[in-house]
Design an enzyme around this catalytic site. Structure first.
Site, PDB file in Angstrom:
ATOM      1  N   ASP A  19       0.917  -1.575   0.415  1.00 15.51           N
ATOM      2  CA  ASP A  19      -0.011   0.258  -0.014  1.00 15.51           C
ATOM      3  C   ASP A  19       0.907   1.286  -0.191  1.00 15.51           C
ATOM      4  O   ASP A  19       0.328   2.196   0.190  1.00 15.51           O
ATOM      5  CB  ASP A  19      -0.480   0.155   1.379  1.00 15.51           C
ATOM      6  CG  ASP A  19      -1.646  -1.303   1.086  1.00 15.51           C
ATOM      7  OD1 ASP A  19      -2.808  -1.595   0.181  1.00 15.51           O
ATOM      8  OD2 ASP A  19      -2.546  -1.140   2.537  1.00 15.51           O
ATOM      9  N   GLY A  21       1.270   2.764  -2.498  1.00 10.72           N
ATOM     10  CA  GLY A  21       1.363   4.034  -3.624  1.00 10.72           C
ATOM     11  C   GLY A  21       1.562   3.258  -5.112  1.00 10.72           C
ATOM     12  O   GLY A  21       2.036   4.673  -5.765  1.00 10.72           O
ATOM     13  N   LYS A  22       1.895   1.838  -4.948  1.00  6.88           N
ATOM     14  CA  LYS A  22       2.136   1.354  -5.965  1.00  6.88           C
ATOM     15  C   LYS A  22       1.498   2.093  -7.265  1.00  6.88           C
ATOM     16  O   LYS A  22       2.105   2.060  -8.942  1.00  6.88           O
ATOM     17  CB  LYS A  22       2.517  -0.117  -6.473  1.00  6.88           C
ATOM     18  CG  LYS A  22       3.314  -0.364  -5.091  1.00  6.88           C
ATOM     19  CD  LYS A  22       3.783  -1.791  -5.229  1.00  6.88           C
ATOM     20  CE  LYS A  22       2.713  -2.364  -4.382  1.00  6.88           C
ATOM     21  NZ  LYS A  22       2.423  -1.879  -2.577  1.00  6.88           N
ATOM     22  N   GLN A 206       2.434  -5.790  -3.803  1.00  5.34           N
ATOM     23  CA  GLN A 206       2.560  -5.863  -2.213  1.00  5.34           C
ATOM     24  C   GLN A 206       3.720  -5.505  -2.155  1.00  5.34           C
ATOM     25  O   GLN A 206       3.847  -4.065  -2.471  1.00  5.34           O
ATOM     26  CB  GLN A 206       2.628  -7.846  -1.235  1.00  5.34           C
ATOM     27  CG  GLN A 206       1.311  -8.607  -1.152  1.00  5.34           C
ATOM     28  CD  GLN A 206       0.715  -8.759  -2.430  1.00  5.34           C
ATOM     29  OE1 GLN A 206       1.619  -9.250  -3.691  1.00  5.34           O
ATOM     30  NE2 GLN A 206      -0.558  -8.915  -3.044  1.00  5.34           N
ATOM     31  N   THR A 282      -8.179  -3.114  -0.258  1.00  7.90           N
ATOM     32  CA  THR A 282      -9.171  -4.639  -0.257  1.00  7.90           C
ATOM     33  C   THR A 282     -10.029  -4.562   0.458  1.00  7.90           C
ATOM     34  O   THR A 282     -10.469  -5.051   0.588  1.00  7.90           O
ATOM     35  CB  THR A 282      -7.390  -5.834  -0.447  1.00  7.90           C
ATOM     36  OG1 THR A 282      -7.210  -5.333  -1.882  1.00  7.90           O
ATOM     37  CG2 THR A 282      -8.097  -7.235  -0.801  1.00  7.90           C
ATOM     38  N   GLY A 397      -0.270  13.932  -3.004  1.00  9.42           N
ATOM     39  CA  GLY A 397      -1.522  13.736  -2.993  1.00  9.42           C
ATOM     40  C   GLY A 397      -1.723  12.440  -4.122  1.00  9.42           C
ATOM     41  O   GLY A 397      -1.112  11.537  -4.806  1.00  9.42           O
TER      42      GLY A 397
HETATM   43  P1  GDP Z   1      -0.609   0.495  -3.751  1.00  7.53           P
HETATM   44  O1  GDP Z   1      -1.024  -1.130  -2.957  1.00  7.53           O
HETATM   45  O2  GDP Z   1       0.900   0.414  -3.034  1.00  7.53           O
HETATM   46  O3  GDP Z   1      -0.910   0.466  -5.033  1.00  7.53           O
HETATM   47  O4  GDP Z   1      -1.780   1.610  -2.460  1.00  7.53           O
HETATM   48  P2  GDP Z   1      -2.840   1.618  -2.279  1.00  7.53           P
HETATM   49  O5  GDP Z   1      -3.317   2.151  -3.351  1.00  7.53           O
HETATM   50  O6  GDP Z   1      -3.375   0.175  -1.870  1.00  7.53           O
HETATM   51  O7  GDP Z   1      -3.004   3.290  -1.207  1.00  7.53           O
HETATM   52  C1  GDP Z   1      -2.048   4.006  -1.352  1.00  7.53           C
HETATM   53  C2  GDP Z   1      -3.159   4.439  -0.833  1.00  7.53           C
HETATM   54  O8  GDP Z   1      -2.722   6.486  -1.097  1.00  7.53           O
HETATM   55  C3  GDP Z   1      -4.279   4.681  -1.669  1.00  7.53           C
HETATM   56  O9  GDP Z   1      -5.679   5.783  -1.771  1.00  7.53           O
HETATM   57  C4  GDP Z   1      -4.371   6.455  -3.131  1.00  7.53           C
HETATM   58  O10 GDP Z   1      -5.241   7.042  -3.981  1.00  7.53           O
HETATM   59  C5  GDP Z   1      -3.398   6.791  -2.046  1.00  7.53           C
HETATM   60  N1  GDP Z   1      -1.814   7.824  -2.022  1.00  7.53           N
HETATM   61  C6  GDP Z   1      -0.900   7.769  -3.133  1.00  7.53           C
HETATM   62  N2  GDP Z   1      -0.446   8.746  -3.688  1.00  7.53           N
HETATM   63  C7  GDP Z   1      -0.795   9.627  -2.210  1.00  7.53           C
HETATM   64  C8  GDP Z   1       0.223  10.097  -1.997  1.00  7.53           C
HETATM   65  O11 GDP Z   1       0.394  11.338  -2.416  1.00  7.53           O
HETATM   66  N3  GDP Z   1      -1.039  11.462  -0.607  1.00  7.53           N
HETATM   67  C9  GDP Z   1      -1.838  10.791  -0.643  1.00  7.53           C
HETATM   68  N4  GDP Z   1      -2.558  11.765   0.272  1.00  7.53           N
HETATM   69  N5  GDP Z   1      -2.636  10.458  -1.321  1.00  7.53           N
HETATM   70  C10 GDP Z   1      -1.616   8.956  -1.806  1.00  7.53           C
HETATM   71  P1  IMO Z   2      -0.640  -4.197  -1.843  1.00  9.68           P
HETATM   72  O1  IMO Z   2      -0.860  -4.888  -3.184  1.00  9.68           O
HETATM   73  C1  IMO Z   2      -1.182  -4.817   2.322  1.00  9.68           C
HETATM   74  C2  IMO Z   2      -1.608  -8.833   3.736  1.00  9.68           C
HETATM   75  C3  IMO Z   2      -2.024  -8.827   4.664  1.00  9.68           C
HETATM   76  C4  IMO Z   2      -1.823  -9.508   5.468  1.00  9.68           C
HETATM   77  C5  IMO Z   2      -0.630 -10.521   4.728  1.00  9.68           C
HETATM   78  C6  IMO Z   2      -1.071 -11.962   4.074  1.00  9.68           C
HETATM   79  O2  IMO Z   2      -1.984  -3.388  -2.491  1.00  9.68           O
HETATM   80  O3  IMO Z   2       0.691  -3.610  -1.514  1.00  9.68           O
HETATM   81  P2  IMO Z   2      -2.744 -12.510   2.067  1.00  9.68           P
HETATM   82  O4  IMO Z   2      -3.460 -12.561   2.128  1.00  9.68           O
HETATM   83  O5  IMO Z   2      -1.837 -11.714   1.384  1.00  9.68           O
HETATM   84  O6  IMO Z   2      -2.235 -13.899   2.949  1.00  9.68           O
HETATM   85  O7  IMO Z   2      -2.269 -12.310   4.169  1.00  9.68           O
HETATM   86  O8  IMO Z   2       0.065  -9.351   3.858  1.00  9.68           O
HETATM   87  N1  IMO Z   2      -1.165  -8.247   2.670  1.00  9.68           N
HETATM   88  C7  IMO Z   2      -1.231  -6.556   2.282  1.00  9.68           C
HETATM   89  N2  IMO Z   2      -1.167  -5.967   2.598  1.00  9.68           N
HETATM   90  N3  IMO Z   2      -1.222  -4.479   0.939  1.00  9.68           N
HETATM   91  C8  IMO Z   2      -1.198  -5.397   0.131  1.00  9.68           C
HETATM   92  O9  IMO Z   2      -1.074  -5.913  -1.321  1.00  9.68           O
HETATM   93  C9  IMO Z   2      -1.158  -6.877   0.355  1.00  9.68           C
HETATM   94  N4  IMO Z   2      -0.814  -8.141  -0.048  1.00  9.68           N
HETATM   95  C10 IMO Z   2      -1.097  -9.216   1.303  1.00  9.68           C
HETATM   96  O10 IMO Z   2      -3.020  -7.977   4.997  1.00  9.68           O
HETATM   97  O11 IMO Z   2      -0.649  -9.255   6.400  1.00  9.68           O
HETATM   98 MG    MG Z   3      -2.501  -1.513  -1.667  1.00  5.76          MG
END
Ligand code: GDP
Ligand code: IMO
Ligand code: MG
Length: 412
Positions: A19, A21-22, A206, A282, A397
């Site tokens: 999470d 911000g990939k 991840q 998720t 953002g």
């Molecule tokens: P990922 O799994 O690495 O793709 O990240 P996620 O989408 O799960 O979580 C990142 C969250 O942060 C999402 O809700 C994005 O919209 C938000 N986000 C990403 N970059 C930024 C940033 O620079 N600032 C803010 N405020 N939110 C961001």
């Molecule tokens: P993205 O790609 C954050 C965490 C789960 C749990 C552990 C094992 O959005 O960054 P699993 O269901 O994979 O066996 O759970 O890994 N987890 C994540 N946490 N972002 C993710 O993906 C995750 N994918 C799995 O919360 O702690």
């Molecule tokens: Mg994510």
């Protein structure tokens, strides 16, 4: 032909517990790419993109899909829940994003998540707080050599022989029929693209600390999330990966259980959690929040060979009086400067911090490094010094345009 910047391909990976911000960063860079290829994980991932007036969370389909004329590849390193993938295709089409075999390829060697994987994950996953999507059990079957590959799902004779008497047979036959046009030899396609000088982004799911081998085991996922996973998860040579972009947050977050030395409790933690909207993309679970941990940063740079960093969520710090960076851990009276995946040590480490003054100017509209407040620059400089790699992208953002490119030469 895509615009020329630095490299012809780049791996984009998470430096922490996911999470980071990939999704946002990959969507931003995808303008410059021809192919976006995901190499690991399943629908445990949630990659958020905010662009063109839409907010989209992707679970299986690569983050190049909001850009026109890009080929998105789902690699062999993934485990695929066919129902989720088909629903995602439908969801995108509802959002006027057309999906066809022209822009989406699924590796014939990707493994399939079946109902019993999900059931089992619901039963046993609670101990480490999994997403209960069947990820671990599906990878377990893969390693045990009893898994089902995508090409077997779409081969009626094979599927009937294995699952003909199962309750879900008819349902999965229909999924197979719908997915068939997308299933292909992804490794050959991607190697052909690289050979023909196409610009490629390798998309990680991840993050480093969730990696099955190099993460905070057992509080990890079941796939290779680090840059090394690009090669096994897509079927390409390590010699072909030109550069690695590590995505990391200005602070740290973690969903699920496991040690987190810089975790913040109290009102500052709550403020960051709220401003940063730290809820899982998720599962909707509240993410735990912590200060920037330079030990984790250095560790991620080492195991991934990170060339430069995309630092996200810097805007969330605006109006926070004092910022902290953890520069060492105190363990049994001694200072440790290197991260460890030894849980017995990590669980008993206390962070040693450096403090920084915050800033009050809203940075959400800033588009150049120079225009950032001085205190923000000081914070970024210190991270560069500690990690010994440059910050090439600063995200201020969630929206596509809220992105500062500081160093183009490290990107594609
Ligand atoms: P990922 O799994 O690495 O793709 O990240 P996620 O989408 O799960 O979580 C990142 C969250 O942060 C999402 O809700 C994005 O919209 C938000 N986000 C990403 N970059 C930024 C940033 O620079 N600032 C803010 N405020 N939110 C961001
Ligand atoms: P993205 O790609 C954050 C965490 C789960 C749990 C552990 C094992 O959005 O960054 P699993 O269901 O994979 O066996 O759970 O890994 N987890 C994540 N946490 N972002 C993710 O993906 C995750 N994918 C799995 O919360 O702690
Ligand atoms: Mg994510």
């Amino acid at each position: 032909m895509a615009k020329q910047f630095g490299h012809s391909n780049i791996a984009v990976i998470g430096m922490e517990w996911g999470d980071e911000g990939k999704g946002k960063i990959i969507d931003f860079l995808a303008e410059r790419a021809d192919v976006v290829a995901r190499f690991n994980g399943g629908n445990n991932a949630g990659h958020t993109i905010e662009a063109e007036g839409k907010k989209i969370v992707l679970h299986l389909i690569p983050s190049g899909v909001m850009r026109k004329n890009k080929l998105n590849i789902v690699g062999n390193g993934l485990v695929i829940d066919p129902k989720v993938l088909l629903d995602e295709i439908k969801f995108l089409e509802k959002n006027r994003i057309k999906i066809s075999p022209e822009n989406l390829v699924i590796s014939e060697n990707a493994h399939i998540i079946l109902p019993h994987h999900i059931e089992e994950d619901k039963k046993i996953g609670g101990k480490i707080g999994t997403t209960a999507r069947g990820i671990g059990p599906a990878y377990t079957d893969k390693a045990a050599r009893i898994g089902l590959k995508a090409y077997e799902l779409i081969d009626d004779a094979i599927f009937k022989k294995r699952f003909g008497s199962e309750e879900f047979y008819n349902e999965y036959r229909q999924y197979a029929e719908n997915l068939k046009p997308y299933v292909n030899d992804a490794s050959a396609i991607i190697n052909y693209a690289i050979h023909n000088s196409k610009k490629v982004i390798f998309e990680g799911a991840q993050g480093t600390l969730l990696d099955i081998d190099h993460g905070t085991y057992p509080f990890v996922t079941s796939s290779s999330c680090i840059a090394g996973g690009v090669c096994t998860g897509l079927g390409i040579s390590p010699k072909k990966v030109q550069s690695v972009l590590g995505v990391c947050k200005a602070y740290k977050t973690r969903v699920g259980l496991g040690p987190f030395p810089t975790e913040i409790s109290g009102s500052t933690g709550e403020k960051i959690q709220k401003t940063g909207k730290e809820f899982g993309a998720t599962t909707g679970r509240q993410r735990r929040v912590g200060w920037f941990d330079a030990l984790i940063g250095k560790y991620a740079v080492m195991v991934n060979g990170v060339d430069s960093v995309a630092l996200t969520k810097l805007d969330v710090f605006t109006t926070i009086d004092k910022l902290k960076i953890c520069v060492a851990y105190k363990y049994k009276g001694n200072a440790i400067k290197n991260f460890t995946t030894n849980m017995r040590i990590l669980q008993n480490c206390q962070p040693i911090y450096e403090e920084f003054d915050g800033w009050w100017d809203d940075i959400a509209k800033v588009r150049t490094y120079d225009a950032l407040p001085n205190n923000a620059k000081k914070y970024l400089k210190r991270i560069e010094e500690l990690l010994k790699v440059p910050i090439s992208i600063i995200s201020v953002g969630p929206k596509r345009e809220q992105t500062i490119v500081a160093r183009n030469e490290f990107l594609i």
